[in-house]
Design an enzyme around this catalytic site. Sequence first.
Site, short mmCIF file in Angstrom:
data_model
loop_
_atom_site.label_atom_id
_atom_site.label_comp_id
_atom_site.label_asym_id
_atom_site.label_seq_id
_atom_site.Cartn_x
_atom_site.Cartn_y
_atom_site.Cartn_z
CB SER A 186 39.88 33.59 45.29
OG SER A 186 39.62 32.19 45.19
CE1 TYR A 199 40.76 33.96 39.47
CE2 TYR A 199 41.13 32.28 41.14
CZ TYR A 199 40.35 33.28 40.61
OH TYR A 199 39.17 33.62 41.21
P1 NAD Z 1 32.38 36.19 36.01
O1 NAD Z 1 32.97 35.60 34.79
O2 NAD Z 1 30.92 36.35 36.07
O3 NAD Z 1 33.03 37.62 36.31
C1 NAD Z 1 34.33 37.97 35.92
C2 NAD Z 1 34.21 39.21 35.07
O4 NAD Z 1 35.52 39.74 34.81
C3 NAD Z 1 33.61 38.97 33.71
O5 NAD Z 1 32.21 39.09 33.72
C4 NAD Z 1 34.25 40.07 32.87
O6 NAD Z 1 33.34 41.14 32.69
C5 NAD Z 1 35.39 40.57 33.71
N1 NAD Z 1 36.63 40.61 32.93
C6 NAD Z 1 37.49 39.59 32.67
N2 NAD Z 1 38.48 40.03 31.87
C7 NAD Z 1 38.24 41.35 31.63
C8 NAD Z 1 38.90 42.35 30.88
N3 NAD Z 1 40.04 42.11 30.21
N4 NAD Z 1 38.34 43.59 30.84
C9 NAD Z 1 37.20 43.85 31.49
N5 NAD Z 1 36.54 42.95 32.24
C10 NAD Z 1 37.06 41.71 32.30
O7 NAD Z 1 32.90 35.30 37.23
P2 NAD Z 1 32.85 35.51 38.82
O8 NAD Z 1 33.13 34.19 39.39
O9 NAD Z 1 31.64 36.25 39.23
O10 NAD Z 1 34.12 36.42 39.08
C11 NAD Z 1 34.07 37.62 39.80
C12 NAD Z 1 35.24 37.67 40.77
O11 NAD Z 1 35.08 36.64 41.75
C13 NAD Z 1 36.59 37.45 40.13
O12 NAD Z 1 37.51 38.37 40.70
C14 NAD Z 1 36.97 36.05 40.58
O13 NAD Z 1 38.37 35.90 40.68
C15 NAD Z 1 36.31 36.02 41.93
N6 NAD Z 1 36.10 34.69 42.50
C16 NAD Z 1 35.23 33.82 41.93
C17 NAD Z 1 35.04 32.58 42.51
C18 NAD Z 1 34.08 31.59 41.94
O14 NAD Z 1 34.06 30.45 42.40
N7 NAD Z 1 33.27 31.94 40.96
C19 NAD Z 1 35.73 32.23 43.67
C20 NAD Z 1 36.61 33.14 44.22
C21 NAD Z 1 36.79 34.36 43.64
#
Ligand code: NAD
Length: 294
Positions: A186, A199
């Site tokens: 991230s 985080y």
């Molecule tokens: P999202 O909520 O769609 O995806 C995160 C997923 O993590 C969830 O769908 C869930 O299935 C899974 N998860 C969480 N806890 C869990 C557990 N205990 N067991 C199994 N699965 C679990 O959100 P997203 O934004 O698509 O996140 C995906 C990745 O992108 C993450 O690693 C997040 O840190 C990263 N990210 C997101 C952003 C943003 O702005 N959305 C920015 C930078 C990084």
Amino acid sequence: MSPLNDPRTLFPTVDPPEQTQPEPGLDRNLQPPADLGMDSYVGHERLVGRRALITGGDSGIGAAAAIAYAREGADVAIAYLPEEQPDADVILKAIGDAGRRGIGIPVDLSTLEGCRKVVADTVEALGGLDILVNNASRQIWHDGIENLPDEDFDLTMRTNVYAAYRVTKEALPHLQPGSSIIFTSSVQAYDPSETLIDYGITKAAMNHLSKSLAMELTPKGIRVNAVAPGPFWTPLQPSHGQPMEKVTSFGQASPLGRAGHPAELAGAYVYLASDEASYTSGSTLSVTGGRPTP
Ligand code: NAD
Ligand code: MG
């Protein structure tokens, strides 16, 4: 008529109303809906016959990668928490519609047993594993370190860091030369928010883990990389991922003036998984809407 598309307006501006979902949140309840590339992603046979596991592949960034991988010809297992089955069903249908095998694995990856199960189930169902995307994470905001409970810190480490280490370790005996491992980092790894201490640590850890593993595994023909997204509109944000004022203005301070849609990340995950990236290992690909990263 210009053949160019202006990136400021190519995808709709996200101007969210106030909203809260219980953790982990569902894509189906996001207002406005996020674009996962369902109507737009066109595959070019870059991953034909490969077998992928994407943790957190039910929604958001992982779901966009899952749709793209299937349309590029891969069979795809997605892992998610049991309460996310409604989102997972939509993505599994999209994988099937692309003519590929989709496997749903409801599992809690904050436990060692869950991490072992997800790899074992994938290998059994798909007959092997070639692409591992460590993408699942939790993100819960707190008002400073004094208000960050020890239990929360611990669960964030187990979900985001321990799971990535454990799933990768379990997957390794199945990976062959030509395989690819991708971690989701991230912009928080470089440019931390005071509300996301735990985080942010886990996202910096993804950068480090991918680079140290690349040192070990690249000589064996296994490439390891990370993707570092900026602000992307996903269920992570309105399920206690940000204070409300940051949810309602989400991504609008980025140089492009809007949040990203998960569809805009799919190409990064496809590139790093494919032979197009044959000389790319140990790198972090930043997709931040213009915010510079080191
Ligand atoms: P999202 O909520 O769609 O995806 C995160 C997923 O993590 C969830 O769908 C869930 O299935 C899974 N998860 C969480 N806890 C869990 C557990 N205990 N067991 C199994 N699965 C679990 O959100 P997203 O934004 O698509 O996140 C995906 C990745 O992108 C993450 O690693 C997040 O840190 C990263 N990210 C997101 C952003 C943003 O702005 N959305 C920015 C930078 C990084
Ligand atoms: Mg989800």
